[in-house]
Design an enzyme around this catalytic site. Sequence first.
Site, PDB file in Angstrom:
ATOM      1  N   SER A 152       0.829  -1.203   0.000  1.00  0.00           N
ATOM      2  CA  SER A 152       0.000   0.000   0.000  1.00  0.00           C
ATOM      3  C   SER A 152       0.869   1.261   0.000  1.00  0.00           C
ATOM      4  CB  SER A 152      -0.968  -0.058   1.190  1.00  0.00           C
ATOM      5  OG  SER A 152      -2.005   0.863   1.012  1.00  0.00           O
ATOM      6  N   ASP A 228     -10.221  -5.381  -3.021  1.00  0.00           N
ATOM      7  CA  ASP A 228      -9.583  -4.365  -2.174  1.00  0.00           C
ATOM      8  C   ASP A 228     -10.422  -3.094  -2.244  1.00  0.00           C
ATOM      9  OD1 ASP A 228      -7.917  -2.257  -1.313  1.00  0.00           O
ATOM     10  OD2 ASP A 228      -6.111  -3.347  -1.908  1.00  0.00           O
ATOM     11  N   HIS A 261      -7.451  -5.948   1.060  1.00  0.00           N
ATOM     12  CA  HIS A 261      -6.259  -5.128   1.305  1.00  0.00           C
ATOM     13  C   HIS A 261      -5.448  -5.622   2.511  1.00  0.00           C
ATOM     14  CE1 HIS A 261      -4.107  -1.400   0.467  1.00  0.00           C
ATOM     15  NE2 HIS A 261      -4.136  -1.053   1.741  1.00  0.00           N
TER      16      HIS A 261
HETATM   17  N1  LIG Z   1      -8.288   0.084   8.150  1.00  0.00           N
HETATM   18  C1  LIG Z   1      -7.317   1.123   8.262  1.00  0.00           C
HETATM   19  C2  LIG Z   1      -7.009   1.706   6.903  1.00  0.00           C
HETATM   20  C3  LIG Z   1      -5.577   1.691   6.692  1.00  0.00           C
HETATM   21  C4  LIG Z   1      -5.106   0.342   6.249  1.00  0.00           C
HETATM   22  O1  LIG Z   1      -5.837  -0.489   5.685  1.00  0.00           O
HETATM   23  N2  LIG Z   1      -3.868   0.126   6.481  1.00  0.00           N
HETATM   24  C5  LIG Z   1      -3.213  -1.010   5.951  1.00  0.00           C
HETATM   25  C6  LIG Z   1      -2.023  -0.484   5.195  1.00  0.00           C
HETATM   26  S1  LIG Z   1      -2.522   0.732   3.994  1.00  0.00           S
HETATM   27  C7  LIG Z   1      -2.712  -1.947   7.022  1.00  0.00           C
HETATM   28  O2  LIG Z   1      -1.887  -2.766   6.745  1.00  0.00           O
HETATM   29  N3  LIG Z   1      -3.213  -1.820   8.260  1.00  0.00           N
HETATM   30  C8  LIG Z   1      -2.689  -2.528   9.386  1.00  0.00           C
HETATM   31  C9  LIG Z   1      -2.901  -4.009   9.462  1.00  0.00           C
HETATM   32  O3  LIG Z   1      -3.753  -4.567   8.778  1.00  0.00           O
HETATM   33  O4  LIG Z   1      -2.157  -4.661  10.243  1.00  0.00           O
HETATM   34  C10 LIG Z   1      -7.778   2.257   9.126  1.00  0.00           C
HETATM   35  O5  LIG Z   1      -8.875   2.757   8.852  1.00  0.00           O
HETATM   36  O6  LIG Z   1      -7.037   2.635  10.025  1.00  0.00           O
END
Ligand SMILES: N[C@@H](CCC(=O)N[C@@H](CS)C(=O)NCC(=O)O)C(=O)O
Length: 283
Positions: A152, A228, A261
């Site tokens: 991402s 995604d 995602h």
């Molecule tokens: N669901 C997140 C959106 C951001 C997101 O999806 N982040 C991804 C990277 S862009 C991620 O890897 N989040 C942490 C995880 O899943 O461990 C939010 O609203 O805070």
Amino acid sequence: MTTAGTLETVSENCSHGGVQGVYRHASASTGTQMTFSVFVPPHADGAKLPVLWFLSGLTCTQANVTEKGEFRAACAEHGVIFVAPDTSPRGEDVPDDEAYDFGQGAGFYVDATQAPWAQHFQMRSYIERELPALLAEHFPADMQRQAISGHSMGGHGALTIGLRNPDRFRSISAFSPIVSPLNCPWGDKALGGYLGDNRSDWREYDACALIEDGARHANLLVDQGTADNFLEEQLRTELLVDACKSAGMPAEIRMQPGYDHSYYFISTFMAEHVGWHARHLQG
Ligand SMILES: N[C@@H](CCC(=O)N[C@@H](CS)C(=O)NCC(=O)O)C(=O)O
């Protein structure tokens, strides 16, 4: 000999015959403490191993991929060191934004030029220069054999840092990358905030613009889930397909049906990415 810096060990655990570590150091680039993780697979005494960098996405620290990325078995099999940096400077003295997509946890791998961000948000210098020197000093890393990946926002980091440094990185891969910050709301907000309104200054931080402007890499692999929810508005994989096609640059860009995602997606294809990088890192 120059000393890149001292390292504090936060934790070390045996895993897959190697050591999964978490380390902290005072960063000159960001002016803060920075934490990162390194997996060193089993290896012969004195051997130097190739390095795969993994840059994480919005809201992440080094811990997300370390705990959920499922890379260690493949890294142990192929003898590849796996390095996961944090995504931004952090701390009470570091400016932040209420939102998850700007400020702490959202460094976008740029060197910020705008107040109040410029003082600490120097993630490009940190990843391109400072952390490699530290790694070379403290770990059995063969810095002649490096590859880069990410997810991402970190996929954007991997693509842009890889495309700007084709001699350093033999291969580049990304999971669900932001391919063009110039053409999505996350990019508008973050690059506008860190770099200012002159959008020509953003081009070195935009994979598609870098390719349009002449950057090339022979070994590029992207996996993107079709389910995604960030795909259409933020990630826009089609722009990278178009940029590569227009430039005549071969790239393997795969749409993976049904995947979202999350780390459930990343961990599904992680071993394949590690193996693909390992082939480019041989010899
Ligand atoms: N669901 C997140 C959106 C951001 C997101 O999806 N982040 C991804 C990277 S862009 C991620 O890897 N989040 C942490 C995880 O899943 O461990 C939010 O609203 O805070």
